[in-house]
Design a protein around this motif. Structure first.
Motif, PDB file in Angstrom:
ATOM      1  N   UNK A 101       0.821  -1.197   0.000  1.00 42.38           N
ATOM      2  CA  UNK A 101       0.000   0.000   0.000  1.00 42.38           C
ATOM      3  C   UNK A 101       0.859   1.252   0.000  1.00 42.38           C
ATOM      4  N   UNK A 102       0.549   2.140  -0.938  1.00 43.47           N
ATOM      5  CA  UNK A 102       1.192   3.448  -0.980  1.00 43.47           C
ATOM      6  C   UNK A 102       0.669   4.283   0.190  1.00 43.47           C
ATOM      7  N   UNK A 103       1.576   4.741   1.045  1.00 43.19           N
ATOM      8  CA  UNK A 103       1.173   5.547   2.192  1.00 43.19           C
ATOM      9  C   UNK A 103       0.872   6.982   1.758  1.00 43.19           C
ATOM     10  N   UNK A 104      -0.123   7.592   2.397  1.00 44.36           N
ATOM     11  CA  UNK A 104      -0.386   8.998   2.164  1.00 44.36           C
ATOM     12  C   UNK A 104       0.722   9.810   2.837  1.00 44.36           C
ATOM     13  N   UNK A 105       0.940  11.029   2.372  1.00 45.90           N
ATOM     14  CA  UNK A 105       2.010  11.848   2.930  1.00 45.90           C
ATOM     15  C   UNK A 105       1.742  12.183   4.393  1.00 45.90           C
ATOM     16  N   UNK A 106       0.492  12.358   4.759  1.00 45.17           N
ATOM     17  CA  UNK A 106       0.112  12.631   6.152  1.00 45.17           C
ATOM     18  C   UNK A 106      -1.091  11.768   6.503  1.00 45.17           C
ATOM     19  N   UNK A 107      -1.007  10.969   7.570  1.00 45.67           N
ATOM     20  CA  UNK A 107      -2.179  10.200   8.001  1.00 45.67           C
ATOM     21  C   UNK A 107      -3.325  11.132   8.382  1.00 45.67           C
ATOM     22  N   UNK A 108      -4.540  10.659   8.238  1.00 45.19           N
ATOM     23  CA  UNK A 108      -5.716  11.472   8.544  1.00 45.19           C
ATOM     24  C   UNK A 108      -5.971  11.515  10.044  1.00 45.19           C
ATOM     25  N   UNK A 109      -6.526  12.639  10.481  1.00 40.11           N
ATOM     26  CA  UNK A 109      -7.008  12.793  11.848  1.00 40.11           C
ATOM     27  C   UNK A 109      -8.455  13.281  11.772  1.00 40.11           C
ATOM     28  N   UNK A 110      -9.065  13.472  12.937  1.00 37.15           N
ATOM     29  CA  UNK A 110     -10.429  13.989  12.948  1.00 37.15           C
ATOM     30  C   UNK A 110     -10.492  15.470  12.589  1.00 37.15           C
ATOM     31  N   UNK A 144      -5.578  14.480  -2.949  1.00 40.91           N
ATOM     32  CA  UNK A 144      -6.548  13.715  -3.723  1.00 40.91           C
ATOM     33  C   UNK A 144      -6.258  12.229  -3.580  1.00 40.91           C
ATOM     34  N   UNK A 145      -7.286  11.472  -3.253  1.00 44.86           N
ATOM     35  CA  UNK A 145      -7.185  10.019  -3.110  1.00 44.86           C
ATOM     36  C   UNK A 145      -8.051   9.388  -4.193  1.00 44.86           C
ATOM     37  N   UNK A 146      -7.434   8.633  -5.082  1.00 47.66           N
ATOM     38  CA  UNK A 146      -8.163   7.975  -6.163  1.00 47.66           C
ATOM     39  C   UNK A 146      -8.318   6.489  -5.860  1.00 47.66           C
ATOM     40  N   UNK A 147      -9.448   5.951  -6.238  1.00 47.82           N
ATOM     41  CA  UNK A 147      -9.663   4.525  -6.103  1.00 47.82           C
ATOM     42  C   UNK A 147     -10.569   4.056  -7.234  1.00 47.82           C
ATOM     43  N   UNK A 148     -10.524   2.759  -7.516  1.00 45.61           N
ATOM     44  CA  UNK A 148     -11.357   2.155  -8.555  1.00 45.61           C
ATOM     45  C   UNK A 148     -12.414   1.301  -7.863  1.00 45.61           C
ATOM     46  N   UNK A 149     -13.649   1.511  -8.217  1.00 48.04           N
ATOM     47  CA  UNK A 149     -14.745   0.816  -7.553  1.00 48.04           C
ATOM     48  C   UNK A 149     -14.661  -0.695  -7.749  1.00 48.04           C
ATOM     49  N   UNK A 206      -8.261   2.377   8.092  1.00 52.23           N
ATOM     50  CA  UNK A 206      -7.925   2.835   9.447  1.00 52.23           C
ATOM     51  C   UNK A 206      -6.489   2.479   9.805  1.00 52.23           C
ATOM     52  N   UNK A 207      -6.112   1.243   9.573  1.00 48.66           N
ATOM     53  CA  UNK A 207      -4.787   0.759   9.986  1.00 48.66           C
ATOM     54  C   UNK A 207      -3.659   1.410   9.198  1.00 48.66           C
ATOM     55  N   UNK A 208      -3.933   1.782   7.966  1.00 41.94           N
ATOM     56  CA  UNK A 208      -2.872   2.276   7.093  1.00 41.94           C
ATOM     57  C   UNK A 208      -2.837   3.783   6.918  1.00 41.94           C
ATOM     58  N   UNK A 209      -3.968   4.469   7.163  1.00 38.00           N
ATOM     59  CA  UNK A 209      -4.030   5.878   6.774  1.00 38.00           C
ATOM     60  C   UNK A 209      -4.569   6.818   7.847  1.00 38.00           C
ATOM     61  N   UNK A 210      -4.737   6.337   9.073  1.00 39.39           N
ATOM     62  CA  UNK A 210      -5.111   7.209  10.176  1.00 39.39           C
ATOM     63  C   UNK A 210      -3.954   7.316  11.155  1.00 39.39           C
ATOM     64  N   UNK A 211      -3.824   8.503  11.751  1.00 40.55           N
ATOM     65  CA  UNK A 211      -2.789   8.675  12.768  1.00 40.55           C
ATOM     66  C   UNK A 211      -3.045   7.709  13.929  1.00 40.55           C
ATOM     67  N   UNK A 212      -1.987   7.206  14.582  1.00 40.35           N
ATOM     68  CA  UNK A 212      -2.164   6.283  15.716  1.00 40.35           C
ATOM     69  C   UNK A 212      -3.105   6.813  16.791  1.00 40.35           C
TER      70      UNK A 212
END
Length: 312
Positions: free
Chosen positions: A6-15, A176-181, A252-258
């Motif tokens: 998995x390609x990591x995002x530059x910054x994990x997401x937070x609330x 921008x986060x791209x995904x294929x359905x 959640x495991x890969x793209x959210x801050x701990x």
């Protein structure tokens, strides 16, 4: 189970993130997970749109007041060729008002969101014969009003690269986060669906070479890792709740801050406690449990007030 890189995002997401989700119905599914977990998310304000160029046209319209959306009347209902059927009105004036409000909302979301998550559904397009423009939805009009084509990667890429430039001019920090359905467009035929998905993957490959553009492997998670019809609804096409939960858990495991992951762990525990069935409601132990649950809820909602509005 197959290993998933998995390609990591530059910054994990937070609330603190503000997310605009657009595209196919899988955007609705993932968007619902964001909302139910305390994130600020706007989900498909113009309804579900599957084709990259139809989606690009909507965003271009939101960014340019000189552009207009096409309107059409079907019996006593007013619709737009450029939106899903969820946006409709009983008069043309009412539809115009809804479009004005939609443009304002989309422009605000593009301007202020920290993330734009786009799910492409298919490269198969339907063009209105009278103007040779792609429609976002055929609105159950007769097939002889349209021609069908599998749009080239080059055309989709050219439009989207220019659009990303416009979006970043307005909101330079947006990611921008791209995904294929993972939804199979079986009405086109299974082989034709695979050809379509292949073009979407090639499109996304080029777009994610742009800075602050990333790929999330929803398609691979459902169709390669799960690989089982028990993770699809009865139609065998749409991923079911189990599959969506699996994709969300991966996100959640890969793209959210701990720290954000810990908040959601407490949120899951609280939801589980709230669903607990008390065997003897009149007992002392039941009263103690309810008091403990009340205190647990108040402590959590005081720390994280954005969760109070979530409907369980």
């Amino acid at each position: 189970m197959l290993e998933m890189s998995q390609q990591k995002f530059s910054d994990p997401l937070t609330h603190e993130a503000s997310i605009l989700l657009l595209g196919s119905c899988f955007s609705d599914e993932i968007g619902h997970q964001f909302v139910q977990n305390g994130f600020q998310a706007a989900i498909n304000p113009g309804g579900t749109i599957f084709h990259p160029l139809a989606l690009a046209h909507l965003l271009e319209w939101a960014l340019n007041e000189n552009k207009q959306l096409r309107r059409i009347q079907r019996e006593d209902i007013w619709l737009s060729w450029d939106l899903s059927g969820s946006v409709y009105a009983l008069t043309e004036q009412e539809l115009q008002l809804k479009l004005k409000q939609l443009r304002k909302k989309l422009f605000q979301c593009i301007s202020e969101s920290t993330h734009l998550m786009v799910t492409f559904g298919t490269s198969w397009a339907y063009k209105l014969l009278e103007d040779q423009q792609i429609v976002a939805n055929c609105h159950k009009f007769p097939a002889d009003k349209f021609s069908k084509e599998n749009t080239s990667v080059e055309e989709m890429c050219q439009v989207w690269k220019a659009l990303i430039g416009q979006i970043k001019s307005l909101n330079p920090e947006i990611k921008l986060i791209f995904t294929v359905s993972p939804v199979r467009h079986s009405k086109d035929g299974l082989h034709e669906n695979n050809l379509s998905k292949a073009r979407l993957f090639l499109l996304v490959e080029q777009l994610t070479a742009i800075s602050n553009c990333f790929y999330f492997p929803a398609y691979e998670l459902v169709n390669d890792q799960l690989r089982d019809y028990s993770f699809f609804k009865e139609d065998g096409i749409h991923p079911n709740a189990k599959a969506t939960a699996y994709v969300w858990d991966f996100f959640k495991r890969n793209h959210l801050e701990p720290a954000t992951q810990l908040v959601l762990k407490d949120w899951d525990a609280l939801q589980l406690a709230m669903k607990h069935r008390i065997m003897y409601p009149e007992s002392k132990s039941a009263a103690i449990y309810r008091k403990h649950l009340h205190n647990q809820k108040e402590e959590f909602f005081t720390k994280h007030p954005q969760f109070r509005t979530i409907q369980l």
